[in-house]
Design a protein around this motif. Sequence first.
Motif, PDB file in Angstrom:
ATOM      1  N   UNK A 115       1.270   1.982  19.662  1.00  0.00           N
ATOM      2  CA  UNK A 115       1.640   0.143  18.541  1.00  0.00           C
ATOM      3  C   UNK A 115       2.409  -0.295  19.216  1.00  0.00           C
ATOM      4  N   UNK A 116       3.119   0.241  19.773  1.00  0.00           N
ATOM      5  CA  UNK A 116       4.612  -0.870  20.748  1.00  0.00           C
ATOM      6  C   UNK A 116       3.457  -1.512  21.829  1.00  0.00           C
ATOM      7  N   UNK A 117       3.074  -1.204  22.663  1.00  0.00           N
ATOM      8  CA  UNK A 117       1.843  -1.666  22.981  1.00  0.00           C
ATOM      9  C   UNK A 117       1.423  -3.148  22.711  1.00  0.00           C
ATOM     10  N   UNK A 118       0.550  -2.505  21.893  1.00  0.00           N
ATOM     11  CA  UNK A 118      -0.402  -4.154  20.982  1.00  0.00           C
ATOM     12  C   UNK A 118       1.027  -4.892  20.786  1.00  0.00           C
ATOM     13  N   UNK A 119       2.328  -4.221  19.913  1.00  0.00           N
ATOM     14  CA  UNK A 119       3.086  -6.056  19.425  1.00  0.00           C
ATOM     15  C   UNK A 119       3.096  -6.042  20.401  1.00  0.00           C
ATOM     16  N   UNK A 120       4.265  -5.943  22.155  1.00  0.00           N
ATOM     17  CA  UNK A 120       3.877  -6.972  22.557  1.00  0.00           C
ATOM     18  C   UNK A 120       2.605  -7.624  23.413  1.00  0.00           C
ATOM     19  N   UNK A 121       1.227  -7.210  23.507  1.00  0.00           N
ATOM     20  CA  UNK A 121       0.421  -7.806  24.033  1.00  0.00           C
ATOM     21  C   UNK A 121       0.235  -9.575  23.080  1.00  0.00           C
ATOM     22  N   UNK A 122       0.212  -8.247  21.516  1.00  0.00           N
ATOM     23  CA  UNK A 122       0.333 -10.021  20.513  1.00  0.00           C
ATOM     24  C   UNK A 122       0.569 -11.104  21.254  1.00  0.00           C
ATOM     25  N   UNK A 123       2.664 -10.592  21.129  1.00  0.00           N
ATOM     26  CA  UNK A 123       3.114 -11.974  21.053  1.00  0.00           C
ATOM     27  C   UNK A 123       2.944 -12.092  22.336  1.00  0.00           C
ATOM     28  N   UNK A 124       2.113 -11.790  23.543  1.00  0.00           N
ATOM     29  CA  UNK A 124       1.803 -12.034  24.742  1.00  0.00           C
ATOM     30  C   UNK A 124       0.675 -13.422  24.726  1.00  0.00           C
ATOM     31  N   UNK A 125       0.045 -12.515  23.692  1.00  0.00           N
ATOM     32  CA  UNK A 125      -1.637 -13.491  23.670  1.00  0.00           C
ATOM     33  C   UNK A 125      -1.114 -14.643  23.113  1.00  0.00           C
ATOM     34  N   UNK A 126      -0.106 -14.707  22.266  1.00  0.00           N
ATOM     35  CA  UNK A 126      -0.068 -15.969  21.532  1.00  0.00           C
ATOM     36  C   UNK A 126       0.785 -16.870  22.131  1.00  0.00           C
ATOM     37  N   UNK A 127       1.753 -16.688  23.382  1.00  0.00           N
ATOM     38  CA  UNK A 127       1.848 -17.082  24.151  1.00  0.00           C
ATOM     39  C   UNK A 127       1.415 -17.873  24.943  1.00  0.00           C
ATOM     40  N   UNK A 128       0.711 -17.322  25.137  1.00  0.00           N
ATOM     41  CA  UNK A 128      -1.058 -17.777  26.881  1.00  0.00           C
ATOM     42  C   UNK A 128      -1.352 -18.740  25.948  1.00  0.00           C
ATOM     43  N   UNK A 129      -2.398 -18.073  24.409  1.00  0.00           N
ATOM     44  CA  UNK A 129      -2.938 -19.370  24.147  1.00  0.00           C
ATOM     45  C   UNK A 129      -2.376 -20.532  23.565  1.00  0.00           C
ATOM     46  N   UNK A 130      -0.447 -21.041  23.646  1.00  0.00           N
ATOM     47  CA  UNK A 130      -0.370 -22.558  23.023  1.00  0.00           C
ATOM     48  C   UNK A 130      -0.441 -23.000  25.011  1.00  0.00           C
ATOM     49  N   UNK A 172     -10.916  10.787  17.318  1.00  0.00           N
ATOM     50  CA  UNK A 172      -9.014   9.370  17.173  1.00  0.00           C
ATOM     51  C   UNK A 172      -7.846  10.713  17.999  1.00  0.00           C
ATOM     52  N   UNK A 173      -7.522  10.003  19.212  1.00  0.00           N
ATOM     53  CA  UNK A 173      -6.005  10.707  19.996  1.00  0.00           C
ATOM     54  C   UNK A 173      -5.321   9.638  19.839  1.00  0.00           C
ATOM     55  N   UNK A 174      -3.627   9.639  19.869  1.00  0.00           N
ATOM     56  CA  UNK A 174      -2.806   8.559  19.937  1.00  0.00           C
ATOM     57  C   UNK A 174      -3.055   8.667  21.642  1.00  0.00           C
ATOM     58  N   UNK A 175      -2.519   7.206  21.677  1.00  0.00           N
ATOM     59  CA  UNK A 175      -2.758   6.726  23.906  1.00  0.00           C
ATOM     60  C   UNK A 175      -1.147   7.731  24.421  1.00  0.00           C
ATOM     61  N   UNK A 176      -1.565   7.967  25.560  1.00  0.00           N
ATOM     62  CA  UNK A 176      -0.426   7.602  26.050  1.00  0.00           C
ATOM     63  C   UNK A 176      -0.316   7.057  27.333  1.00  0.00           C
ATOM     64  N   UNK A 177      -0.793   5.914  26.944  1.00  0.00           N
ATOM     65  CA  UNK A 177       0.399   5.259  28.159  1.00  0.00           C
ATOM     66  C   UNK A 177       1.725   4.316  27.413  1.00  0.00           C
ATOM     67  N   UNK A 178       2.392   4.209  28.509  1.00  0.00           N
ATOM     68  CA  UNK A 178       3.700   3.401  29.103  1.00  0.00           C
ATOM     69  C   UNK A 178       3.549   2.894  28.003  1.00  0.00           C
ATOM     70  N   UNK A 179       5.133   2.254  27.295  1.00  0.00           N
ATOM     71  CA  UNK A 179       5.429   0.743  26.758  1.00  0.00           C
ATOM     72  C   UNK A 179       5.726   0.125  27.743  1.00  0.00           C
ATOM     73  N   UNK A 180       5.101  -1.565  27.649  1.00  0.00           N
ATOM     74  CA  UNK A 180       4.431  -2.487  29.027  1.00  0.00           C
ATOM     75  C   UNK A 180       6.200  -2.720  28.784  1.00  0.00           C
ATOM     76  N   UNK A 181       6.086  -2.943  29.923  1.00  0.00           N
ATOM     77  CA  UNK A 181       7.604  -4.208  30.635  1.00  0.00           C
ATOM     78  C   UNK A 181       7.293  -5.382  30.998  1.00  0.00           C
TER      79      UNK A 181
END
Length: 252
Positions: free
Chosen positions: A209-224, A130-139
Motif C-alpha cells: 500500500x505504501x508503494x502504491x500511494x507513493x507511485x500514484x503521487x509520482x505518476x500524477x506529478x510526471x503526467x502534469x 493472493x499474497x501480501x507483497x514483501x517489497x520495501x517502501x520506495x525512497x
Amino acid sequence: MTAKADPAAWTCFFEQDPQLALGRRAAVEGVGTLLLMLAVAGSGLAAQRLGDAGPGSGLLAGAVATAAALVGLIVAFGKVSGGHFNPLITGLQWLAGERRLDCTLAYLAAQILGAGLGAGAAGIVFGSPTALPLAPEPGWRLWASEALATAGLMAVVFGCIRSKRAEVAPFAVGAWLTAAIVATPSASYANPAVTIAALWTSGPTALPAGTVAAYLTAQLTGALAAWLLIGFAYPADSVRQGSLPQATDARS
C-alpha cells in the motif's frame, strides 16, 4: 464528448464516433484495461515460475508482454473508446477541455474496475493465491523513477496526438514502455489503474500500500510535467488550426 478534437482527424486516443453510447465506450475501456492488467500480472507470474532463467530475463519478458499487449489493445479498440486504458490519458484530456466530466468519470471507473478484474483473472489462471507483497517502501529514487517514466509515456501519447501521428501512436507507446520498464528501477507502472490493481496481485508485479500511494503521487506529478512540456512544444493555437508551427529561416 470532445470540445476541441475532431473525430474525423483524430483516430488514436480519441473515439472515432463520440456519439456512441457512453456505456459502450466505457465498457470497452474497462475490458481493454482488464486485458492489459492480465498481461502485466500474468507476465510477472510466468517469469516467477521460470525464475531459474534469471531476473533480467523476467524483466525483459514482462516489458515485451506489457508493451505488446498495449499496442494490440490500442489498435483493436482505439476507434471505439480512444484506447486509453490509463486514467492519466483520460484525466489530461479532461484538463485540456477535450473530454466532458461525465465521460471522464465513466472512463476512470471502468479502467480501475477493469484493472482489478484483470489482476484477479491473472491469479485465477495461474492458480496463485493472493499474497501480501514483501517489497520495501520506495525512497525518493524510486519516486523519481516513476515520475520520469510516467512523464515520458504521457509525452509520447500527447506528442503523437498533437503531431497528428495517430497511425504510429500505438507503436510509439509500446516502444517507450518497453524501454522504460527495463531502464527504470520502478519498472514504469505509469498507470494509476494498474498501480492500484497491483495491491491485489501476487508475484513480482505486486505492490504494498505504501508503494502504491507513493507511485500514484509520482505518476500524477510526471503526467502534469509532461502536459506542460507538450503545451510548450505544441501551442494550443497551432493545434486548433490543424497545423504545426513552421520553422522560420533566420536569413529571411
